[in-house]
Design a protein around this motif. Structure first.
Motif, short mmCIF file in Angstrom:
data_model
loop_
_atom_site.label_atom_id
_atom_site.label_comp_id
_atom_site.label_asym_id
_atom_site.label_seq_id
_atom_site.Cartn_x
_atom_site.Cartn_y
_atom_site.Cartn_z
N ASP A 3 0.83 -1.21 0.00
CA ASP A 3 0.00 0.00 0.00
C ASP A 3 0.87 1.26 0.00
O ASP A 3 0.56 2.23 -0.70
N ALA A 4 1.94 1.25 0.78
CA ALA A 4 2.84 2.40 0.83
C ALA A 4 3.50 2.63 -0.52
O ALA A 4 3.63 3.78 -0.97
N GLY A 5 3.90 1.55 -1.18
CA GLY A 5 4.51 1.67 -2.51
C GLY A 5 3.57 2.34 -3.50
O GLY A 5 3.98 3.21 -4.29
N ASN B 47 12.81 2.30 -1.70
CA ASN B 47 12.67 1.04 -0.98
C ASN B 47 11.89 1.30 0.30
O ASN B 47 11.86 2.41 0.82
N ILE B 48 11.23 0.25 0.79
CA ILE B 48 10.30 0.35 1.90
C ILE B 48 10.49 -0.85 2.81
O ILE B 48 10.64 -1.97 2.33
N SER B 49 10.46 -0.63 4.12
CA SER B 49 10.60 -1.75 5.04
C SER B 49 9.73 -1.58 6.26
O SER B 49 9.32 -0.47 6.61
N VAL B 50 9.46 -2.70 6.92
CA VAL B 50 8.68 -2.75 8.16
C VAL B 50 9.36 -3.72 9.12
O VAL B 50 9.79 -4.81 8.70
N TYR C 240 3.78 -1.28 -8.29
CA TYR C 240 3.19 -2.55 -8.72
C TYR C 240 3.66 -3.71 -7.85
O TYR C 240 3.80 -4.84 -8.32
N LEU C 241 3.88 -3.44 -6.60
CA LEU C 241 4.36 -4.48 -5.69
C LEU C 241 3.29 -5.55 -5.46
O LEU C 241 2.10 -5.26 -5.42
N THR C 242 3.76 -6.77 -5.27
CA THR C 242 2.93 -7.87 -4.80
C THR C 242 3.64 -8.49 -3.60
O THR C 242 4.76 -8.10 -3.25
N HIS C 243 3.01 -9.47 -2.98
CA HIS C 243 3.64 -10.13 -1.83
C HIS C 243 4.98 -10.78 -2.21
O HIS C 243 5.86 -10.93 -1.36
N LEU D 174 4.77 7.23 6.92
CA LEU D 174 4.19 7.84 5.72
C LEU D 174 3.88 9.32 5.96
O LEU D 174 4.15 10.16 5.09
N ALA D 175 3.32 9.63 7.11
CA ALA D 175 2.99 11.03 7.41
C ALA D 175 4.25 11.89 7.44
O ALA D 175 4.26 13.01 6.90
N ARG D 176 5.31 11.38 8.05
CA ARG D 176 6.55 12.16 8.11
C ARG D 176 7.19 12.29 6.74
O ARG D 176 7.71 13.36 6.38
N HIS D 177 7.16 11.21 5.96
CA HIS D 177 7.72 11.26 4.61
C HIS D 177 6.97 12.28 3.77
O HIS D 177 7.56 13.10 3.08
N GLU D 178 5.63 12.23 3.82
CA GLU D 178 4.83 13.15 3.03
C GLU D 178 5.03 14.59 3.49
O GLU D 178 5.08 15.52 2.66
N ALA D 179 5.12 14.81 4.79
CA ALA D 179 5.37 16.16 5.30
C ALA D 179 6.72 16.68 4.81
O ALA D 179 6.84 17.84 4.38
N LEU D 180 7.73 15.83 4.87
CA LEU D 180 9.06 16.24 4.42
C LEU D 180 9.05 16.56 2.93
O LEU D 180 9.61 17.58 2.49
#
Length: 208
Positions: free
Chosen positions: A20-22, A37-40, A58-61, A188-194
């Motif tokens: 979803d973030a991607g 790149n994205i991580s949790v 277009y990420l999938t699992h 996500l909120a911090r990334h979008e704010a930045l």
């Protein structure tokens, strides 16, 4: 529900949040082509991260793989992002952090190349209050800028002394931003704010 089922559900949730973030970052134009790149980090310590080379819109699992805190893929044959070490550096330094995001926006790329200094300064923007500890738009916030380096271990060593003083995240020169949070919504909120602040700053400079 047994422990293994709970574990699997936790992984599915983490992978879904990355997917979803991607898509969200892609809609904003912050992860063009195969950039970003994205991580949790899961509650049990596992780390889920995007596989190297995939388009984040277009990420999938299948594009989400598991790594350990040293950045090594848990499953043979999996290839994590080249910049995995910058994600694990944040997780290793801050035990409360649960998600890390990296994007390549035009604003971050251009502004970081336009300065020869080691930081960008943001002041007077209401959205500065999106970051921890900020209560006024009047503050002058320092966003560290590090020269990009293909040697990620060397780059991480250069970042390490300043990592404690990066409330907004940081920028790699000519490359993009890194931002993080206690969970994916916060990151996500911090990334979008930045990204908003950087875009505002870029547009403001064009008007001078």
């Amino acid at each position: 529900m047994d422990g293994e089922t709970t574990r699997d559900l936790a992984w599915e949730h983490a992978a879904a949040s990355i997917i979803d973030a991607g898509r969200r970052l892609d809609r904003r134009g912050w992860v063009p082509a195969t950039a970003g790149n994205i991580s949790v980090r899961l509650a049990d310590g596992r780390i889920a991260i995007t596989r190297s080379g995939g388009h984040k819109g277009y990420l999938t699992h299948e594009h989400v793989i598991e790594i350990d805190i040293d950045g090594c893929a848990v499953r043979a044959g999996d290839r994590p992002s080249a910049e995995t070490g910058l994600h694990t550096q944040v997780y290793g330094r801050f035990p409360q952090i649960g998600a890390v995001l990296h994007g390549h926006s035009v604003a971050a790329t251009v502004l970081s190349r336009a300065t020869d200094g080691d930081a960008l300064y943001l002041e007077g923007y209401e959205l500065q209050k999106a970051f921890a500890g900020q209560t006024t738009h009047l503050a002058r916030l320092r966003l560290p800028v590090f020269d990009n380096d293909q040697d990620i271990a060397r780059l991480a060593r250069r970042i390490e002394p300043e990592l404690h003083d990066c409330p907004m995240g940081y920028v790699l020169r000519g490359h993009g931003v890194y931002a993080w949070g206690e969970d994916m919504p916060t990151a996500l909120a911090r990334h979008e704010a930045l990204e908003f602040l950087l875009d505002c700053e870029l547009q403001h400079r064009k008007l001078r």
